[in-house]
Every structure is written in C-alpha cells, then in structure tokens.
Design a protein around this motif. Structure first.
Motif, PDB file in Angstrom:
ATOM      1  N   GLU A 146      13.913  14.752  10.203  1.00 15.78           N
ATOM      2  CA  GLU A 146      12.786  15.396   9.525  1.00 15.78           C
ATOM      3  C   GLU A 146      11.767  14.354   9.068  1.00 15.78           C
ATOM      4  N   LEU A 147      12.239  13.216   8.583  1.00 16.32           N
ATOM      5  CA  LEU A 147      11.321  12.138   8.186  1.00 16.32           C
ATOM      6  C   LEU A 147      10.556  11.613   9.397  1.00 16.32           C
ATOM      7  N   ILE A 148      11.233  11.519  10.533  1.00 14.60           N
ATOM      8  CA  ILE A 148      10.571  11.089  11.773  1.00 14.60           C
ATOM      9  C   ILE A 148       9.537  12.135  12.189  1.00 14.60           C
ATOM     10  N   PHE A 149       9.902  13.414  12.122  1.00 14.74           N
ATOM     11  CA  PHE A 149       8.989  14.496  12.497  1.00 14.74           C
ATOM     12  C   PHE A 149       7.720  14.446  11.647  1.00 14.74           C
ATOM     13  N   ILE A 150       7.863  14.255  10.342  1.00 17.94           N
ATOM     14  CA  ILE A 150       6.690  14.160   9.460  1.00 17.94           C
ATOM     15  C   ILE A 150       5.816  12.988   9.869  1.00 17.94           C
ATOM     16  N   ALA A 151       6.434  11.847  10.141  1.00 18.16           N
ATOM     17  CA  ALA A 151       5.657  10.670  10.541  1.00 18.16           C
ATOM     18  C   ALA A 151       4.913  10.912  11.856  1.00 18.16           C
ATOM     19  N   GLU A 152       5.599  11.526  12.817  1.00 18.56           N
ATOM     20  CA  GLU A 152       4.984  11.733  14.133  1.00 18.56           C
ATOM     21  C   GLU A 152       3.912  12.823  14.132  1.00 18.56           C
ATOM     22  N   THR A 153       4.119  13.896  13.394  1.00 19.89           N
ATOM     23  CA  THR A 153       3.184  15.022  13.455  1.00 19.89           C
ATOM     24  C   THR A 153       2.061  14.945  12.429  1.00 19.89           C
ATOM     25  N   ARG A 154       2.291  14.272  11.317  1.00 17.60           N
ATOM     26  CA  ARG A 154       1.275  14.194  10.262  1.00 17.60           C
ATOM     27  C   ARG A 154       0.701  12.791  10.090  1.00 17.60           C
ATOM     28  N   SER A 155       1.272  11.820  10.801  1.00 15.71           N
ATOM     29  CA  SER A 155       0.881  10.410  10.629  1.00 15.71           C
ATOM     30  C   SER A 155       1.014   9.984   9.172  1.00 15.71           C
ATOM     31  N   GLU A 156       2.129  10.414   8.555  1.00 19.20           N
ATOM     32  CA  GLU A 156       2.415  10.086   7.162  1.00 19.20           C
ATOM     33  C   GLU A 156       3.887   9.729   7.004  1.00 19.20           C
ATOM     34  N   TRP A 157       4.153   8.838   6.059  1.00 19.75           N
ATOM     35  CA  TRP A 157       5.523   8.576   5.633  1.00 19.75           C
ATOM     36  C   TRP A 157       5.830   9.525   4.493  1.00 19.75           C
ATOM     37  N   ASP A 211       0.809  -1.212   0.000  1.00 22.85           N
ATOM     38  CA  ASP A 211       0.000   0.000   0.000  1.00 22.85           C
ATOM     39  C   ASP A 211       0.846   1.269   0.000  1.00 22.85           C
ATOM     40  N   PHE A 212       2.175   1.165   0.057  1.00 21.69           N
ATOM     41  CA  PHE A 212       3.014   2.350  -0.073  1.00 21.69           C
ATOM     42  C   PHE A 212       3.008   2.852  -1.509  1.00 21.69           C
ATOM     43  N   SER A 213       2.542   2.045  -2.441  1.00 23.61           N
ATOM     44  CA  SER A 213       2.524   2.470  -3.833  1.00 23.61           C
ATOM     45  C   SER A 213       1.286   3.298  -4.161  1.00 23.61           C
ATOM     46  N   GLU A 214       0.396   3.454  -3.176  1.00 22.52           N
ATOM     47  CA  GLU A 214      -0.804   4.247  -3.424  1.00 22.52           C
ATOM     48  C   GLU A 214      -0.431   5.692  -3.764  1.00 22.52           C
ATOM     49  N   THR A 215      -1.340   6.378  -4.411  1.00 19.60           N
ATOM     50  CA  THR A 215      -1.094   7.774  -4.747  1.00 19.60           C
ATOM     51  C   THR A 215      -1.140   8.610  -3.489  1.00 19.60           C
ATOM     52  N   GLY A 216      -0.149   9.461  -3.327  1.00 19.80           N
ATOM     53  CA  GLY A 216      -0.098  10.362  -2.184  1.00 19.80           C
ATOM     54  C   GLY A 216       0.071  11.791  -2.672  1.00 19.80           C
ATOM     55  N   GLU A 217       0.106  12.702  -1.727  1.00 21.77           N
ATOM     56  CA  GLU A 217       0.326  14.099  -2.068  1.00 21.77           C
ATOM     57  C   GLU A 217       1.811  14.360  -2.241  1.00 21.77           C
ATOM     58  N   LEU A 222       7.964   9.673   1.295  1.00 21.30           N
ATOM     59  CA  LEU A 222       8.693   8.773   0.403  1.00 21.30           C
ATOM     60  C   LEU A 222       9.420   9.625  -0.635  1.00 21.30           C
ATOM     61  N   PRO A 223      10.720   9.858  -0.453  1.00 20.17           N
ATOM     62  CA  PRO A 223      11.432  10.746  -1.372  1.00 20.17           C
ATOM     63  C   PRO A 223      11.593  10.115  -2.751  1.00 20.17           C
ATOM     64  N   LEU A 224      11.351  10.915  -3.754  1.00 19.99           N
ATOM     65  CA  LEU A 224      11.539  10.483  -5.134  1.00 19.99           C
ATOM     66  C   LEU A 224      12.796  11.104  -5.723  1.00 19.99           C
ATOM     67  N   GLN A 225      13.125  12.305  -5.235  1.00 21.12           N
ATOM     68  CA  GLN A 225      14.310  13.004  -5.719  1.00 21.12           C
ATOM     69  C   GLN A 225      14.927  13.774  -4.557  1.00 21.12           C
ATOM     70  N   VAL A 226      16.240  13.649  -4.418  1.00 17.31           N
ATOM     71  CA  VAL A 226      16.965  14.372  -3.382  1.00 17.31           C
ATOM     72  C   VAL A 226      18.168  15.040  -4.039  1.00 17.31           C
ATOM     73  N   LEU A 284      20.013  20.407   1.553  1.00 18.72           N
ATOM     74  CA  LEU A 284      19.311  19.302   0.914  1.00 18.72           C
ATOM     75  C   LEU A 284      17.945  19.793   0.474  1.00 18.72           C
ATOM     76  N   SER A 285      17.522  19.382  -0.699  1.00 22.35           N
ATOM     77  CA  SER A 285      16.134  19.569  -1.121  1.00 22.35           C
ATOM     78  C   SER A 285      15.602  18.187  -1.485  1.00 22.35           C
ATOM     79  N   ALA A 286      14.366  17.938  -1.080  1.00 22.40           N
ATOM     80  CA  ALA A 286      13.760  16.631  -1.333  1.00 22.40           C
ATOM     81  C   ALA A 286      12.356  16.823  -1.884  1.00 22.40           C
ATOM     82  N   ARG A 287      12.041  16.050  -2.890  1.00 21.33           N
ATOM     83  CA  ARG A 287      10.687  16.019  -3.452  1.00 21.33           C
ATOM     84  C   ARG A 287      10.222  14.584  -3.369  1.00 21.33           C
ATOM     85  N   GLY A 288       8.991  14.423  -2.899  1.00 28.59           N
ATOM     86  CA  GLY A 288       8.442  13.092  -2.778  1.00 28.59           C
ATOM     87  C   GLY A 288       6.967  13.150  -2.468  1.00 28.59           C
ATOM     88  N   LYS A 289       6.428  12.001  -2.108  1.00 29.42           N
ATOM     89  CA  LYS A 289       5.004  11.960  -1.777  1.00 29.42           C
ATOM     90  C   LYS A 289       4.835  11.444  -0.359  1.00 29.42           C
TER      91      LYS A 289
END
Length: 136
Positions: free
Chosen positions: A70-81, A43-49, A83-87, A96-101
């Motif tokens: 920062e990845l931990i902070f996103i998971a804890e505060t937004r209840s979301e993973w 289910d990680f392959s689902e479409t995300g924002e 998933l970086p596509l480009q770093v 660092l700049s990261a784009r992902g869903k």
C-alpha cells in the motif's frame, strides 16, 4: 533504529523486533522508506496532508505484505511518501489502521517494486518480529 537491513543477492530485506505489533509495522514502513529512498532527507519534515487508511487481510503475513505494498501504491500513484505517525494492528481479525502525512517524492526514484512473501516471517512471541524482503 529498531530494524536492520539484510544482505541479499538480488533483493533487499530487513528484520525488525519490537515490543508491539504496531511498532513492528511502523519499523517496517521506516525500513521500506530507507530502502526505497535512502536516508530520510531533511525535507521529509515539511508539512504534509494528513490521511488515514485501513487494511484487512486473511492473516498477519498478508497484512504485513499488504501494508508495504500500500505504501508503494501511494508512492507510485500519487507521487507521495506516506509517513505513518500512528499504526494500530490487530490479528483477530487481521487488520491495520494507519494515520500519517504525505509528502511529495520530489523527483526521487522509487527503487522498490513490491514486498514479497519469500523469506517472510512474522511472529508475535516472545517479542513481535518481522523479516521481509522487497523486490527491487
């Protein structure tokens, strides 16, 4: 898989080696996700924002720790993973700049509390390499 899990008595760690720093930071995110959630379920392959974010630091080691935290902070505060596509990584200045869903945690427990500086090693030559441990 360009990273491997390291055995540790009380924490979890990984090592990654790649051709570029960007690949190392992508591998670090993948290793974090594996340690935090186990093998990536389908289910990680689902479409995300899609999201983009930026980080800066005083050096490469702080940038690596800040990236995972920062990845931990996103998971804890937004209840979301995130998933970086480009770093994109630069060490001059360290940034660092990261784009992902993002995808919902869907009830998964986050087992990682923080990335740590203990045992941290980042090198850029002869090939980029990162060793990092997580506080569980």
């Amino acid at each position: 898989m360009a990273w491997k899990i390291l055995d540790h008595t009380s924490d979890a760690g990984f090592e990654a080696e790649a051709d570029t720093l960007a690949e190392i930071f992508l591998d670090a995110a993948e290793a974090f996700l594996f340690i935090a959630a186990g093998p990536a379920p389908g289910d990680f392959s689902e479409t995300g924002e899609f999201h983009t974010f930026f980080l800066s630091a005083v050096d490469g080691e702080e940038l690596a720790v800040s990236w995972i935290n920062e990845l931990i902070f996103i998971a804890e505060t937004r209840s979301e993973w995130f998933l970086p596509l480009q770093v994109r990584v630069s060490l001059s200045p360290p940034s660092l700049s990261a784009r992902g869903k993002t995808v919902a945690l869907k009830g998964r427990a986050l087992s990682v509390k923080a990335a740590t500086y203990g045992g941290l090693q980042l090198r850029t030559s002869p090939r980029p390499f990162l060793r990092m441990y997580f506080d569980l």
